[in-house]
Every structure is written in C-alpha cells, then in structure tokens.
Design an enzyme around this catalytic site. Structure first.
Site, PDB file in Angstrom:
ATOM      1  N   GLY A 159     -35.815 -32.068  27.048  1.00 45.29           N
ATOM      2  CA  GLY A 159     -35.660 -31.000  26.160  1.00 45.29           C
ATOM      3  C   GLY A 159     -34.496 -30.900  25.448  1.00 45.29           C
ATOM      4  O   GLY A 159     -33.640 -31.655  25.645  1.00 45.29           O
ATOM      5  N   CYS A 202     -25.852 -19.338  31.909  1.00 43.58           N
ATOM      6  CA  CYS A 202     -24.902 -19.745  30.956  1.00 43.58           C
ATOM      7  C   CYS A 202     -23.807 -18.509  30.942  1.00 43.58           C
ATOM      8  O   CYS A 202     -22.676 -18.840  30.752  1.00 43.58           O
ATOM      9  CB  CYS A 202     -25.509 -19.637  29.505  1.00 43.58           C
ATOM     10  N   GLY A 262     -34.387 -19.920  24.746  1.00 39.74           N
ATOM     11  CA  GLY A 262     -35.665 -20.328  24.646  1.00 39.74           C
ATOM     12  C   GLY A 262     -36.827 -19.504  25.364  1.00 39.74           C
ATOM     13  O   GLY A 262     -36.363 -18.494  25.940  1.00 39.74           O
ATOM     14  N   PRO A 263     -37.799 -20.042  25.318  1.00 40.39           N
ATOM     15  CA  PRO A 263     -38.971 -19.189  26.168  1.00 40.39           C
ATOM     16  C   PRO A 263     -38.719 -19.058  27.704  1.00 40.39           C
ATOM     17  O   PRO A 263     -39.241 -18.020  27.976  1.00 40.39           O
ATOM     18  CB  PRO A 263     -40.263 -20.288  25.967  1.00 40.39           C
ATOM     19  N   GLY A 264     -37.899 -20.018  28.531  1.00 38.07           N
ATOM     20  CA  GLY A 264     -37.617 -19.820  29.633  1.00 38.07           C
ATOM     21  C   GLY A 264     -36.856 -18.666  29.969  1.00 38.07           C
ATOM     22  O   GLY A 264     -37.035 -17.722  30.898  1.00 38.07           O
ATOM     23  N   ARG A 275     -36.485 -16.061  27.796  1.00 35.98           N
ATOM     24  CA  ARG A 275     -37.175 -14.685  27.201  1.00 35.98           C
ATOM     25  C   ARG A 275     -38.176 -14.289  28.172  1.00 35.98           C
ATOM     26  O   ARG A 275     -38.281 -13.301  28.551  1.00 35.98           O
ATOM     27  CB  ARG A 275     -37.854 -15.245  26.004  1.00 35.98           C
ATOM     28  N   GLN A 276     -39.011 -15.267  29.121  1.00 33.91           N
ATOM     29  CA  GLN A 276     -40.066 -14.580  29.894  1.00 33.91           C
ATOM     30  C   GLN A 276     -39.378 -14.308  31.204  1.00 33.91           C
ATOM     31  O   GLN A 276     -39.861 -13.800  31.907  1.00 33.91           O
ATOM     32  CB  GLN A 276     -41.032 -15.873  30.026  1.00 33.91           C
ATOM     33  N   ASN A 325     -23.916 -20.792  24.303  1.00 35.31           N
ATOM     34  CA  ASN A 325     -24.430 -20.325  25.735  1.00 35.31           C
ATOM     35  C   ASN A 325     -25.323 -21.666  26.263  1.00 35.31           C
ATOM     36  O   ASN A 325     -25.140 -21.745  27.433  1.00 35.31           O
ATOM     37  CB  ASN A 325     -25.474 -19.207  25.390  1.00 35.31           C
TER      38      ASN A 325
END
Lengths: 347, 307
Positions: free
Chosen positions: B13, B127, B160-162, B164-165, B278
C-alpha cells in the site's frame, strides 16, 4: 428561506452550561456550582444536561486547560441532583476515548454527544458503536459546520446515522453562520436522514445565536442547545432563558418554565459567572473569520503575553483554516506574527 | 560493492510503497529484494516490478520461502501482523513492524534502538510517537518530566481508514510511548485531523512539565536542539519552529513552568506527498531501524551508524 415557524415543532432542549460554559469558566466548575446549576435546570424542565470538560471527556490538558474538578465527579454530582433531566457528556474522538466514555457511563451519563470536525465523521464509528452497545442515547455533532456546504454535511450526517446516531447536529462552533446558513444546513440534514433527528447548536459571536436557532427550527430542527446566560465559548451560546421566552411566545415551548429559568439565570448563574460573554471585539472576529469559539480566551492570554493583537491572531487562524481543537496553533501563529512585526521594525 | 543484508517489504500500500522508494534511494547496508502484497492489481506491486524488484501477491508465504531475506518490514495491518509476527520469528527473520500491533518493544531510533538490537521484532509505535517522543526524552534527560502532552495535527487526506477506524489506539499507544520511552511520569496524546486545502504538513506541539521547577532552561534548549539534529539525520523534514518556549501555566500541580515545543514534519515526497510528514516519519524511521539492524547483523559497531 422560509421564515414561517408555523410548521416548526416544540424542540427538545439540551442545556450545556456545564459543558460549553466550562470554556468560559476556564474549566473551574466546582461540585457545588454543578449541583446548583443542575438543580435549577432540572426544575425548569430541560430535557438533558450536558456536563464534562469543555473539550469533552478527557479534555483536561495543557492544550485546553486543566479541569479544577475531575469531570467524572461533576457527572456523578449532576446525576445525583437531577430528578427528570437526562445527563449527557461530550466526546471528541482524538481527544477522549472509549475508556473515558465507559467511566462516564459508570459515573451516570445516559447520553453521549460525539463530536467531530464536520469533514471527519468517519473517526466516530467505534465510539457510536460503544455508545449504542452501552444503551446510551447517541448524538452526533458536526463541528464547524459553516466550513462546508449543506450537501456535504448531509453525507457526513448520514455516516453518523449509519453508525447509530439518534440525532445529528449542525454545530456552528465558530458562530459564523447567518440565519440562511443555519436554515439550509438543517434542511439538508432533515432531507438526508431517514431515522435520526436533527439538532442545532449556536454560538453568539455575530449576535445571531437566537436568530439562527429560530431559523433552524423553521427548517425543521428537532433538538436545540442553549446555556444559562449564554455561558459558553466565544460570545457564548443561545441563552436558555431567552430561548425559553422566545419559544413560549412562538407557541413552541416544549414545557420549559420561563420564569424559573429567568430566576435561574439571574440568581443561580449570575453569581457563578466569571464574566458575561457577549460579542466583544475578539468574539466578533471569531465569527467573522470563522474560527473555533474556544480560541477566544487562549488568544487573549497569549496575545497579552507576547504583545500581539488577539484579533490579528484569530484572523490569521481563520486564513489557515484551523479547525476544532487546534488551540496549539494560537501560540504558533502568535510567535510568527511577533517575528514578522520585529522584522518589519528592523527594516 | 559492500556487504548488504537482504530485506523485503510486506504490504504494497502507500506506506510500503513509500518505504520501497526510500530503500532504493538510500539502501545503506540493505538490499531490498522483494515487495509482497496480497492484491495482484496493487499499484505498489506494479511499481516494484517496474523498478526491477521481485513483486509477489502471495503474501507472507513468498517471504517465508526465501531464507536469504533477513529483515522484513511489515506495513500491512495490526491484525495481519499478529499472524506475521509468529511466522517471521519461526523463520528466523527480524520483523520491523510499522503497524499498531506492537508484538515487539517500541523503538524510537535516537532514544532506545540500541537496547533492542537483540530482538527479533520491534514496533514503531505511531507517527505521532516517532515525532514527539524524541523531544520529550530530550527534555527528560536534562530535566526529568512529570507530565508530557503531545498534540498532533495531520492533514485529513493523510489519515487512512486504519487510523480513522482506530483513532483511540493512536492516543493510547502514543501516550504510553511518551511514558515508557520519553520518560514522562504521565503522558497524554491528542490527534486532530485538519481538512484544509491545500493540505497542511504535520504539525506537533509537545509540552512538558519538569518535576523540578529549578531546571536549567539553557540545558533544555541545547538538549532539544541536539535531538532535532539527530532526528533530522534520518527525517530531513523534521524541524522545530523556534527554540522551546517557557510558559507559566496553571496545572494540577500548581502554577508551573511548561516547556512548549512547536514541531513540523514535512515529508521527503519519495512517493507520498510532502504534506504527509506523518507517514514519511514512519517510513523514514523504519528505514533507519532497518539500517541499524543491518549493520548490527554485519557485525559493524552501531556507533558508526550513518543515515
């Protein structure tokens, strides 16, 4: 814009004197003050009382100011005091976590209001999940909603609804909206949401807290926020006692006791206030520039210490599109402005 | 050509791809041989192939069959790493974990990496942790820290989604890092996503309350500036906006002197955009950790490490 209130319903009124007011109070509420305020609100018939650090659970910090009294203690005191009103707390993902949410539930909250920057609703999924699991009434807050157009906000509100929000608020954190802005945003959410109710939270930086709240009601808002004496960040919120009188005259009183609230504002809240928020020079600048209302007292303090005009700091923060919770940028900007000024003098 | 240790990247990714470019640009004592993902259509794998690297979508199995690969950077997810950690250990490989899984000890290169060169799995925290723990440690080594607080503001687009969730995990893990590695008795972490356009670079504010009011301000400034240079050696875009600022503020321990440090991290732009400091600090730190491990495996004294 349709100014006709004839289709408006009596709204659910949430008081946030003990949360948004915590900003004006520099997070110095005592248990005695919390009890006195909660009792007066409970007797006057508000639906819910929000209590927590101004920046939500876990907000006690150097960034936002430390709480004098542990917020869990304040929540317990309010819960013990009230007979009818629900007890709520605010939570900003990124500041507070599910750990504090769980503690707040144990301390007695029955409702949580989960707030994100209006573009970042997708950071709230785990918190809504936990709130619903724990049987709480769950309310979403789209902060700084003036920064995005109605259709965009509707998408974000739909996300919160999909996570389990029972209500989603348009939050005018900067007190930057005109009535037409409040109306269009509430309307967009009303049309977009299938199950969740729609709320509106005002700040009075442009002197429009009550006016914008009425515009929101005209657009169909189901829930609205207020505070005694408008005690809140920036120039404060919609004053609860004023709102009650206005709703009553408009035939929209949800059961608030207007005269009890007038007494509470005068005799309970009056002696507690550190100052009466109003649209002073720097507060108007906040509404005009569209920055977070809680920057007010921090910008005044840092401006004074560094000899930089708080108004200049606030306008620059607006230019940089600072968002909710970014109090640390105040020092950053103040130092830059000071350096620039020193450079200009040297030239 | 000097002796090199063969390494591979697991995860194709954004993070894995940026790390790939960093390892190719500045290989040091490492030779990147493979980039491995699980999606045959991954852009990262296509890029790796175009650059002449082995690229596989067979996941970790591909790496396990290759005994010559000694170091594996895991840029997948916490969940995936829990499985990878065991398999990599059994295969005798060193795992440098960029996910939040934290199976191995937390490492921050200029603070505690040398203590962990005997481990087979190390974790890069977050980060925000990589950015701010060095500064807390820099204060702590000259003025022991009672309380440390960090506020990280990152561009909305760089989260990213990781992240955020799992935003709670960022605050838990970073706060723990401020304590365990930074040395603070109590740590607090706050993260804010800013959607401004054009996107902002990563900004961090680090505030420390020293235990003892009589600390030496000049020593704090010197220590913090020295640390800034150390991190800059492997994260070029790491910079303080100004010398530490000393403010008198009300705290739970009475009015105290607070050391405030204003930090920016601009990315190198190797693959990810420059505003995503970050993400850059994660891949740059991972490269640094890999380099130190590689030198260690080659029997070189770690004191001579050059970025």
């Amino acid at each position: 814009m349709n100014w006709d209130l004839s289709t408006a319903k009596p709204p659910v009124v949430v008081d946030t004197t003990l949360r948004d007011g915590s900003h004006a109070h520099r997070h110095q509420y005592t248990v005695e003050e919390a009890r006195a305020i909660a009792q007066a609100l409970d007797e006057a018939g508000v639906y819910a009382i929000e209590v927590s650090h101004g920046d939500g659970l876990g907000g006690s910090s150097l960034q936002y100011g430390f709480s004098r009294t542990d917020e869990m203690e304040l929540i317990r005191a309010v819960r013990e005091t009230v007979r009818r009103a629900k007890v709520a707390a605010l939570l900003l993902p990124g500041i507070g976590t599910r750990k504090e949410l769980k503690e707040a539930v144990e301390a007695g909250i029955q409702m949580v209001r989960i707030a994100t920057q209006c573009t970042e609703a997708d950071i709230s999924e785990q918190h809504f999940g936990m709130a619903k699991e724990m049987g709480l009434e769950a309310v979403g807050f789209l902060m700084m909603s003036h920064m995005r157009p109605p259709e965009f906000l509707a998408e974000q509100a739909r996300l919160m609804e999909s996570y389990g929000a029972d209500v989603v608020y348009i939050v005018d954190s900067a007190g930057a909206m005109l009535p037409e802005d409040a109306y269009a945003r509430v309307k967009a959410l009303k049309e977009a949401l299938s199950r969740a109710k729609v709320g509106f939270h005002a700040h009075n930086n442009l002197g429009l807290a009550i006016g914008n709240t009425l515009a929101a009601l005209a657009a169909g808002a189901d829930w609205v926020d207020a505070t005694l004496r408008g005690y809140g960040a920036g120039a404060g919120n919609a004053p609860l006692e004023v709102l009650a009188a206005v709703l009553d005259k408009a035939g929209l009183n949800p059961g608030l006791d207007v005269f009890k609230l007038l007494d509470a504002a005068e005799y309970v809240m009056g002696p507690i206030l550190h100052f009466q928020p109003y649209p002073d020079r720097d507060s108007v600048a906040i509404g005009y520039a569209g920055v977070y209302s809680t920057f007010l007292l921090h910008a005044k303090r840092i401006g004074k210490e560094l000899g930089v005009d708080p108004l200049a700091i606030l306008l620059e923060l607006g230019r940089r599109q600072a968002v909710a919770g970014q109090e640390d940028w105040i020092l950053r900007v103040a130092l830059e402005l000071k350096e620039k000024e020193a450079g200009a003098l040297a030239d | 050509m000097s002796e090199r240790v063969k390494v591979a990247i697991l995860g194709s990714g954004n993070i894995g791809t940026d790390l790939m470019y960093k390892l190719l640009k500045n290989p040091g004592h490492m030779e990147l041989v493979a980039v491995v993902g699980i999606d045959p259509k991954s852009e990262g794998l296509a890029r790796a192939r175009a650059l002449g690297l082995e690229a596989s979508h067979e996941g970790i199995a591909y790496i396990l069959e290759r005994p010559e690969i000694k170091i594996v950077f895991d840029a997948t997810s916490a969940k995936a790493h829990l499985r990878h950690a065991k398999l990599l250990r059994e295969a005798g490989k060193i795992a440098i974990d960029l996910t939040p899984a934290a199976r191995g000890p937390y490492v921050v290169p200029p603070v505690n990496l040398k203590e962990h060169l005997d481990k087979d799995n190390v974790n890069l925290i977050t980060c925000g942790g990589q950015a701010t723990i060095p500064l807390v440690y820099a204060v702590h080594r000259v003025a022991p820290v009672r309380y440390a607080e960090m506020v990280s503001t990152v561009a909305s687009r760089s989260a990213g989604p990781g992240t955020r969730q799992n935003i709670d995990e960022f605050t838990f893990t970073t706060a723990r890092g401020l304590e365990a590695i930074g040395g603070a008795k109590k740590g607090k972490a706050i993260i804010i996503l800013n959607p401004a356009e054009p996107p902002i670079i990563m900004t961090n504010t680090v505030r420390c309350i020293p235990e003892d009011e009589g600390f030496d301000r000049e020593a704090v400034v010197a220590s913090v500036r020295a640390m800034e240079r150390e991190v800059q050696a492997y994260v070029p875009g790491y910079r303080l906006k100004a010398d530490p600022v000393f403010e008198r503020l009300p705290t739970p321990w009475g009015e105290r002197t607070v050391v405030s440090m204003l930090l920016e991290v601009e990315g190198a732009g190797d693959y990810l955009p420059k505003y995503a400091g970050n993400l850059d600090i994660m891949t740059a730190s991972a490269r640094r950790v890999g380099e130190v491990f590689a030198q260690h495996l080659l029997g070189k004294p770690v004191e001579e490490v050059v970025a």
